[in-house]
Structures are given as structure tokens and as C-alpha cells.
Motif scaffolding. Structure first.
Motif, PDB file in Angstrom:
ATOM      1  N   TRP A  75      24.312  44.240  35.922  1.00 48.69           N
ATOM      2  CA  TRP A  75      23.346  45.140  35.440  1.00 48.69           C
ATOM      3  C   TRP A  75      24.155  46.430  35.279  1.00 48.69           C
ATOM      4  N   LEU A  76      25.087  46.671  36.292  1.00 48.87           N
ATOM      5  CA  LEU A  76      25.899  47.928  36.467  1.00 48.87           C
ATOM      6  C   LEU A  76      27.059  47.861  35.336  1.00 48.87           C
ATOM      7  N   TYR A  77      27.486  46.938  34.889  1.00 53.04           N
ATOM      8  CA  TYR A  77      28.816  46.708  33.911  1.00 53.04           C
ATOM      9  C   TYR A  77      27.618  46.917  32.430  1.00 53.04           C
ATOM     10  N   SER A  78      26.606  46.722  32.362  1.00 53.84           N
ATOM     11  CA  SER A  78      25.811  46.648  31.135  1.00 53.84           C
ATOM     12  C   SER A  78      25.635  48.216  30.879  1.00 53.84           C
ATOM     13  N   ILE A  79      25.123  48.829  31.896  1.00 55.48           N
ATOM     14  CA  ILE A  79      25.091  50.349  31.938  1.00 55.48           C
ATOM     15  C   ILE A  79      26.295  51.098  31.543  1.00 55.48           C
ATOM     16  N   VAL A 143      37.118  40.039  24.822  1.00 57.86           N
ATOM     17  CA  VAL A 143      38.349  39.956  25.363  1.00 57.86           C
ATOM     18  C   VAL A 143      38.510  40.695  26.596  1.00 57.86           C
ATOM     19  N   ILE A 144      38.183  41.981  26.735  1.00 57.42           N
ATOM     20  CA  ILE A 144      38.521  42.794  27.760  1.00 57.42           C
ATOM     21  C   ILE A 144      37.579  42.338  29.188  1.00 57.42           C
ATOM     22  N   LEU A 145      36.332  41.983  28.822  1.00 61.43           N
ATOM     23  CA  LEU A 145      35.673  41.516  29.881  1.00 61.43           C
ATOM     24  C   LEU A 145      35.981  40.164  30.392  1.00 61.43           C
ATOM     25  N   ARG A 146      36.380  39.406  29.390  1.00 60.46           N
ATOM     26  CA  ARG A 146      36.872  38.061  30.013  1.00 60.46           C
ATOM     27  C   ARG A 146      38.178  37.916  30.574  1.00 60.46           C
ATOM     28  N   TYR A 147      39.080  38.582  30.025  1.00 63.70           N
ATOM     29  CA  TYR A 147      40.554  38.563  30.515  1.00 63.70           C
ATOM     30  C   TYR A 147      40.909  39.599  31.252  1.00 63.70           C
ATOM     31  N   TYR A 148      40.495  40.723  31.165  1.00 64.01           N
ATOM     32  CA  TYR A 148      41.163  41.839  32.032  1.00 64.01           C
ATOM     33  C   TYR A 148      40.197  41.884  33.255  1.00 64.01           C
ATOM     34  N   HIS A 149      38.845  41.704  33.228  1.00 66.83           N
ATOM     35  CA  HIS A 149      37.809  41.749  34.351  1.00 66.83           C
ATOM     36  C   HIS A 149      37.326  40.419  34.787  1.00 66.83           C
ATOM     37  N   ASN A 150      37.867  39.553  34.191  1.00 68.55           N
ATOM     38  CA  ASN A 150      37.564  38.021  34.741  1.00 68.55           C
ATOM     39  C   ASN A 150      36.194  37.682  34.895  1.00 68.55           C
ATOM     40  N   CYS A 151      35.310  38.276  33.880  1.00 68.80           N
ATOM     41  CA  CYS A 151      33.764  37.998  33.718  1.00 68.80           C
ATOM     42  C   CYS A 151      33.678  36.635  33.132  1.00 68.80           C
ATOM     43  N   PRO A 152      32.823  35.740  33.646  1.00 69.73           N
ATOM     44  CA  PRO A 152      32.577  34.456  33.220  1.00 69.73           C
ATOM     45  C   PRO A 152      31.923  34.696  31.848  1.00 69.73           C
ATOM     46  N   VAL A 153      31.691  33.951  30.838  1.00 67.45           N
ATOM     47  CA  VAL A 153      31.207  33.912  29.655  1.00 67.45           C
ATOM     48  C   VAL A 153      29.749  34.169  29.640  1.00 67.45           C
ATOM     49  N   GLU A 155      28.463  36.041  32.037  1.00 69.13           N
ATOM     50  CA  GLU A 155      27.993  37.575  32.398  1.00 69.13           C
ATOM     51  C   GLU A 155      28.476  38.142  31.299  1.00 69.13           C
ATOM     52  N   SER A 156      29.347  37.951  30.610  1.00 63.65           N
ATOM     53  CA  SER A 156      29.845  38.693  29.541  1.00 63.65           C
ATOM     54  C   SER A 156      28.886  38.852  28.543  1.00 63.65           C
ATOM     55  N   ALA A 157      28.090  37.793  28.180  1.00 65.60           N
ATOM     56  CA  ALA A 157      26.784  37.497  27.095  1.00 65.60           C
ATOM     57  C   ALA A 157      25.985  38.342  27.861  1.00 65.60           C
ATOM     58  N   GLN A 158      25.488  38.461  28.937  1.00 69.90           N
ATOM     59  CA  GLN A 158      24.358  39.529  29.575  1.00 69.90           C
ATOM     60  C   GLN A 158      25.095  40.919  29.337  1.00 69.90           C
ATOM     61  N   ILE A 159      26.406  41.159  29.631  1.00 73.11           N
ATOM     62  CA  ILE A 159      26.747  42.683  29.676  1.00 73.11           C
ATOM     63  C   ILE A 159      26.600  43.052  28.050  1.00 73.11           C
ATOM     64  N   LEU A 160      27.044  42.133  27.044  1.00 74.02           N
ATOM     65  CA  LEU A 160      27.090  42.710  25.806  1.00 74.02           C
ATOM     66  C   LEU A 160      25.819  42.497  25.126  1.00 74.02           C
ATOM     67  N   ASP A 161      24.841  41.682  25.668  1.00 83.42           N
ATOM     68  CA  ASP A 161      23.484  41.420  25.224  1.00 83.42           C
ATOM     69  C   ASP A 161      23.637  40.801  24.095  1.00 83.42           C
ATOM     70  N   ILE A 162      24.367  39.522  24.025  1.00 79.13           N
ATOM     71  CA  ILE A 162      24.613  38.492  22.740  1.00 79.13           C
ATOM     72  C   ILE A 162      24.390  37.255  23.467  1.00 79.13           C
ATOM     73  N   PRO A 163      24.226  36.125  22.691  1.00 80.10           N
ATOM     74  CA  PRO A 163      24.236  34.838  23.161  1.00 80.10           C
ATOM     75  C   PRO A 163      25.492  34.284  23.661  1.00 80.10           C
ATOM     76  N   GLN A 164      25.778  33.402  24.504  1.00 81.53           N
ATOM     77  CA  GLN A 164      26.693  32.882  25.108  1.00 81.53           C
ATOM     78  C   GLN A 164      27.732  32.349  24.035  1.00 81.53           C
TER      79      GLN A 164
END
Length: 191
Positions: A75-79, A143-153, A155-164
Motif C-alpha cells: 500500500w505504501l509503495y503504491s502511494i 524492472v525497478i520493482l522486481r529486480y531493484y526492490h525484490n518485489c514479487p510479481v 506485489e508489483s502488480a498490486q503496486i502498479l495496479d495491473i494484472p500479474q
């Protein structure tokens, strides 16, 4: 104290809990903001610091809207991501990823020991960052979320508000573009 308990205390107006929330999440949010906003100028760090503060303030003001469907960090990453996007739109600059990410991508224990090796690795990392920076936003952010911040796919989908599936597709496309640019650079250097 777990995040549910921390949030309950923050909602109740407990200053110590609010300070704890800021201490726990400020470094992560700053790192995310900096990795998106850093354009190599002094403004990148200042912008990241400002966005981090704005994100934490926005989160604290809207604690009642947080329903716990996603992890608190998501949630905080999304904001933070949305505030970064707003900042980038207003700046309309394309340079975003530089020295701070260089330090994040190379694990400390895997660092080469010889000065020449360190220099070679830094140059390779810098070249990779420039390639990532050249990607359009829809490919760069996953790429930034997955490889630089180690966000699982997920979680990245939730942050970006797009499907996995879209995250997977964009990562795949980004990897192909990165690979093609690296191969082109190798061919040019061998000529």
C-alpha cells in the motif's frame, strides 16, 4: 509489533506508533522514490526525499482507507509510486536511474576484490542502468520493482495496479530489449 497492531495504534493517534511506522518504512520508500526520480542531478535526491515525506503524510492521513487487502508495504509503495509518477509528469524528464541503484544491485559479499575488477563491474552496472533508464515507463517500472526492490510479481502488480500477467509480459519484453541493447553494445565494441 506487527503491522496490524502498529496501524491500530497509529489510528488511535499514538505518536510513538506513528514514529515507529515512519522509521520502519521511510528507508524503503525513499529507496523506491530515489530509484525512480534520480536523474543524476542534485534534484533527484531532494525530490525523492520530498516524495517520501509526502507519501508517509498521505498514508497517515488516509489510514482509515487502508483495508488490509494488500500488505502495508505494498500500500505504501503504491502511494509512493503514484506520487513519483506525478513528480515525473511535472518535471517531464526521462533520466531517472543512476548512482544509488548502482550500489543497490551489487551485493556487498559478491563485490570484486581487485581495484580493476571493481572498476570493470561498476562500468558494467552503469551501462545496465543506462539501458534500464532508456526503457519506457511501462517496462522500466516493473524492472525497478522486481529486480531493484525484490518485489514479487504479485506485489508489483498490486503496486502498479495491473494484472500479474501484464507484469510478466512487461518484464519479458523489458528483458528482451535489455538483452538486445547489450548484444548491440558488445558488437559495436568488438568492431
Amino acid at each position: 509489533m506487527d503491522s496490524t497492531e502498529l496501524l491500530a495504534q497509529c489510528r488511535a493517534g499514538d505518536r510513538v506508533a506513528v514514529e515507529q511506522l515512519v522509521r520502519d518504512y521511510q528507508p524503503q520508500l525513499f529507496r523506491l522514490a530515489l530509484s525512480i526520480l534520480d536523474d543524476g542531478s542534485q534534484n533527484g535526491s531532494a525530490d525523492a526525499q520530498e516524495v517520501t515525506q509526502d507519501a508517509l503524510l498521505a498514508a497517515l492521513r488516509s489510514l482509515d482507507s487502508y483495508r488490509g487487502k494488500a500488505k502495508l508495504s505494498t500500500w505504501l509503495y503504491s502511494i509512493t509510486l503514484n506520487l513519483c509518477r506525478n513528480r515525473l509528469r511535472s518535471r517531464q524528464r526521462r533520466k531517472r536511474i543512476h548512482s544509488i541503484i548502482e550500489r543497490l544491485i551489487t551485493p556487498i559479499d559478491a563485490a570484486p576484490s581487485q581495484p580493476e575488477d571493481v572498476l570493470i563491474q561498476k562500468q558494467k552496472d552503469l551501462n545496465l542502468f543506462e539501458i534500464v533508464q532508456s526503457l519506457n515507463e511501462k517496462h522500466r517500472l516493473p524492472v525497478i520493482l522486481r529486480y531493484y526492490h525484490n518485489c514479487p510479481v504479485a506485489e508489483s502488480a498490486q503496486i502498479l495496479d495491473i494484472p500479474q500477467g501484464t507484469v510478466h509480459s512487461r518484464l519479458n519484453t523489458a528483458r528482451k530489449k535489455i538483452r538486445n541493447q547489450i548484444e548491440s553494445a558488445k558488437k559495436e565494441s568488438s568492431l
